[in-house]
Design an enzyme around this catalytic site. Structure first.
Site, PDB file in Angstrom:
ATOM      1  N   GLU A  92      27.141  40.101  46.968  1.00 41.76           N
ATOM      2  CA  GLU A  92      27.905  41.309  46.563  1.00 41.76           C
ATOM      3  C   GLU A  92      27.160  41.840  45.380  1.00 41.76           C
ATOM      4  OE1 GLU A  92      32.438  40.365  47.829  1.00 41.76           O
ATOM      5  OE2 GLU A  92      31.968  41.513  46.138  1.00 41.76           O
ATOM      6  N   CYS A 112      26.072  45.838  38.648  1.00 37.71           N
ATOM      7  CA  CYS A 112      27.029  44.414  38.703  1.00 37.71           C
ATOM      8  C   CYS A 112      26.564  43.535  39.484  1.00 37.71           C
ATOM      9  CB  CYS A 112      28.544  44.706  38.754  1.00 37.71           C
ATOM     10  SG  CYS A 112      29.466  43.424  38.487  1.00 37.71           S
ATOM     11  N   CYS A 119      32.134  30.279  43.244  1.00 31.65           N
ATOM     12  CA  CYS A 119      32.278  29.805  42.024  1.00 31.65           C
ATOM     13  C   CYS A 119      32.956  28.701  41.886  1.00 31.65           C
ATOM     14  CB  CYS A 119      32.808  30.867  41.192  1.00 31.65           C
ATOM     15  SG  CYS A 119      32.819  30.525  39.357  1.00 31.65           S
ATOM     16  N   CYS A 123      39.443  30.358  39.495  1.00 30.75           N
ATOM     17  CA  CYS A 123      40.392  31.107  38.810  1.00 30.75           C
ATOM     18  C   CYS A 123      41.521  31.544  40.025  1.00 30.75           C
ATOM     19  CB  CYS A 123      39.750  32.271  38.180  1.00 30.75           C
ATOM     20  SG  CYS A 123      38.851  31.728  36.814  1.00 30.75           S
ATOM     21  N   CYS A 126      41.238  35.272  41.637  1.00 34.81           N
ATOM     22  CA  CYS A 126      39.569  35.765  41.786  1.00 34.81           C
ATOM     23  C   CYS A 126      39.341  35.331  43.203  1.00 34.81           C
ATOM     24  CB  CYS A 126      39.064  35.157  40.855  1.00 34.81           C
ATOM     25  SG  CYS A 126      37.064  35.477  41.029  1.00 34.81           S
ATOM     26  N   CYS A 342      35.263  41.018  42.248  1.00 38.35           N
ATOM     27  CA  CYS A 342      34.261  40.109  42.499  1.00 38.35           C
ATOM     28  C   CYS A 342      34.577  39.472  43.904  1.00 38.35           C
ATOM     29  CB  CYS A 342      33.585  39.376  41.233  1.00 38.35           C
ATOM     30  SG  CYS A 342      34.765  38.271  40.824  1.00 38.35           S
TER      31      CYS A 342
HETATM   32  N1  SAH Z   1      32.673  34.232  36.178  1.00 36.54           N
HETATM   33  C1  SAH Z   1      32.510  35.360  34.882  1.00 36.54           C
HETATM   34  C2  SAH Z   1      31.981  36.642  35.502  1.00 36.54           C
HETATM   35  C3  SAH Z   1      32.454  37.160  37.084  1.00 36.54           C
HETATM   36  S1  SAH Z   1      33.987  37.578  37.003  1.00 36.54           S
HETATM   37  C4  SAH Z   1      33.988  35.522  34.268  1.00 36.54           C
HETATM   38  O1  SAH Z   1      34.872  34.973  35.004  1.00 36.54           O
HETATM   39  O2  SAH Z   1      33.902  36.137  33.269  1.00 36.54           O
HETATM   40  C5  SAH Z   1      33.834  39.129  36.306  1.00 36.54           C
HETATM   41  C6  SAH Z   1      35.447  39.826  35.657  1.00 36.54           C
HETATM   42  O3  SAH Z   1      36.096  39.947  36.976  1.00 36.54           O
HETATM   43  C7  SAH Z   1      36.050  38.722  35.008  1.00 36.54           C
HETATM   44  O4  SAH Z   1      36.555  39.395  33.795  1.00 36.54           O
HETATM   45  C8  SAH Z   1      37.216  38.325  35.992  1.00 36.54           C
HETATM   46  O5  SAH Z   1      38.378  37.903  35.362  1.00 36.54           O
HETATM   47  C9  SAH Z   1      37.385  39.780  36.716  1.00 36.54           C
HETATM   48  N2  SAH Z   1      38.057  39.438  37.772  1.00 36.54           N
HETATM   49  C10 SAH Z   1      38.222  38.432  38.815  1.00 36.54           C
HETATM   50  N3  SAH Z   1      39.207  38.507  39.999  1.00 36.54           N
HETATM   51  C11 SAH Z   1      39.673  39.894  39.625  1.00 36.54           C
HETATM   52  C12 SAH Z   1      40.644  40.674  40.272  1.00 36.54           C
HETATM   53  N4  SAH Z   1      41.158  40.094  41.352  1.00 36.54           N
HETATM   54  N5  SAH Z   1      40.894  41.934  39.758  1.00 36.54           N
HETATM   55  C13 SAH Z   1      40.411  42.202  38.780  1.00 36.54           C
HETATM   56  N6  SAH Z   1      39.438  41.585  37.828  1.00 36.54           N
HETATM   57  C14 SAH Z   1      39.094  40.140  38.403  1.00 36.54           C
HETATM   58 FE1  SF4 Z   2      34.454  32.332  38.681  1.00 40.44          FE
HETATM   59 FE2  SF4 Z   2      35.950  34.371  39.343  1.00 40.44          FE
HETATM   60 FE3  SF4 Z   2      36.916  32.622  37.481  1.00 40.44          FE
HETATM   61 FE4  SF4 Z   2      34.835  34.208  37.054  1.00 40.44          FE
HETATM   62  S1  SF4 Z   2      36.988  34.883  37.514  1.00 40.44           S
HETATM   63  S2  SF4 Z   2      34.724  32.077  36.519  1.00 40.44           S
HETATM   64  S3  SF4 Z   2      33.736  34.260  39.145  1.00 40.44           S
HETATM   65  S4  SF4 Z   2      36.621  31.893  39.649  1.00 40.44           S
END
Ligand code: SAH
Ligand code: SF4
Length: 353
Positions: A92, A112, A119, A123, A126, A342
């Site tokens: 993506e 982006c 990953c 999290c 996510c 993401c």
């Molecule tokens: N792995 C890195 C970069 C990719 S995620 C990180 O976690 O920082 C980039 C951003 O998208 C992060 O700040 C993450 O918290 C946010 N993100 C992930 N899932 C999300 C969601 N469901 N809604 C809004 N932001 C989200």
């Molecule tokens: Fe990985 Fe998503 Fe956590 Fe970023 S927010 S570290 S992409 S699992």
């Protein structure tokens, strides 16, 4: 096979010299690569045919991405693509455009990019984290996401102004390829993007942040904090335990000291989970006095049962930080209806198939 997009300009120069050609032939490859977007060596006619043939015989190729899905937000400002990379991975990539007529400042076209498929950080809120880890992307695959959009923009008389590593994956868990891509994209004989126009977002991997601070680059750093204490953070970021919230604040401080670049802490707000006034007060205490900036991101509902807080509680959270003297912004909503967080598009498509 080696993708020519993988090579730093110095490496390109060494390659042509080793093949018995003068140094300037390297620029005859680099210039078209970053400004004309050729799909194969024969698309660079100014390069001697013999050199093109020799490069092909030695296994050099020009990789490009194929667009398989495109979704554009209702306001037209956000375009999300599913790209098939030259290694056959689906990834993506998102373009976010900011119209100065709406928000002031200069027009911006921010790309982006993704650095991994899936990953490993897991999290819970996510979509990418919930996929699990599949593979690391190579530098050329990160670059090819930028080039794909650069070509789209060029046709409209526009160009890429900013780059954020906020797509799928954890950039610091793929450090060598991520930094190679950054060096090529910022090189004045490469893509030539200003270092200050790049932000790397990380969940807070110590080794990566420390290495980045030593690179002597002016790259922006965003650290995804999401919690005001370790117990809460562990629930949201299950793999967080080696790095405490206090460590994260300290890592941000040293990055700023070393590079002069202010660090942003990202905080994804989830209703009833990490959005209470008590948590805001605890967060304010944690961050007070270190000049940091907090970016509040009302969550896009994806994985699990997480919900976006009401506007009232988002504003209350912001006010508490603001009253404690903490610089704070709420991320402008971009492309919620097209699942711009993401990993969401890929997840949506895969679950439909
Ligand atoms: N792995 C890195 C970069 C990719 S995620 C990180 O976690 O920082 C980039 C951003 O998208 C992060 O700040 C993450 O918290 C946010 N993100 C992930 N899932 C999300 C969601 N469901 N809604 C809004 N932001 C989200
Ligand atoms: Fe990985 Fe998503 Fe956590 Fe970023 S927010 S570290 S992409 S699992």
């Amino acid at each position: 096979m080696t993708d020519l997009y993988r090579l730093l300009p110095e490496e390109m120069e060494q390659l042509v010299i080793d093949m018995g050609y003068p140094r300037y032939r390297a620029d005859q490859i680099l210039l078209p690569l970053y400004y004309k977007f050729p799909k194969q060596l024969d698309d660079i006619p100014q390069l001697p045919k013999k050199l093109r043939e020799e490069l092909t015989a030695a296994g050099y190729t020009i990789g490009s991405a194929k667009e398989t899905h495109r979704i554009v937000s209702d306001d037209g400002d956000t375009t999300k693509l599913l790209l098939e990379l030259s290694n056959d991975n689906a990834v993506e990539t998102v373009l976010m455009q900011y119209d100065p007529a709406k928000i002031g400042g200069h027009p911006r076209s921010t790309i982006c990019v993704s650095t991994q498929i899936g990953c490993a950080m897991g999290c819970v809120f996510c979509a990418t984290g919930q996929m699990g880890f599949e593979t690391n992307l190579k530098a050329e695959h990160i670059i090819s996401q930028v080039i794909h959009f650069a070509e789209i923009l060029e046709k409209r008389g526009e160009h890429v102004t900013n780059l954020v590593f906020m797509g799928m994956g954890e950039p610091m868990a793929n450090y060598d390829e991520m930094i190679r891509a950054v060096k090529i994209l910022t090189h004045d004989r490469g893509f030539g993007l200003g270092q200050r126009h790049i932000t790397i977002s990380t969940i807070g991997i110590r080794s990566g942040i420390e290495r980045l601070a030593e690179e002597n680059l002016q790259i922006g750093l965003a650290i995804s904090l999401h919690a005001s204490n370790n117990e809460l953070r562990k629930k949201l970021v299950p793999t967080a335990s080696p790095t405490s919230v206090e460590d994260i604040i300290e890592l941000g401080r040293s990055y700023f000291k070393k590079t002069g670049r202010r660090v942003t802490f990202e905080y994804a707000l989830m209703a009833g989970i990490n959005d209470s006034p008590e948590i805001a007060t605890e967060l304010a205490r944690l961050l007070k006095g270190n000049g940091s900036h907090v970016n509040l991101i009302p969550i896009n509902p994806t994985a699990g049962d997480f919900k976006r807080p009401s506007e009232k509680s988002v504003l209350e959270f912001e006010r508490i930080l603001f009253d404690a003297g903490i610089n704070c912004t709420i991320r402008i909503e971009k492309g919620t209806e097209i699942s711009a967080a993401c990993g969401q598009l890929r997840t949506d498509l895969i679950s439909k198939n």
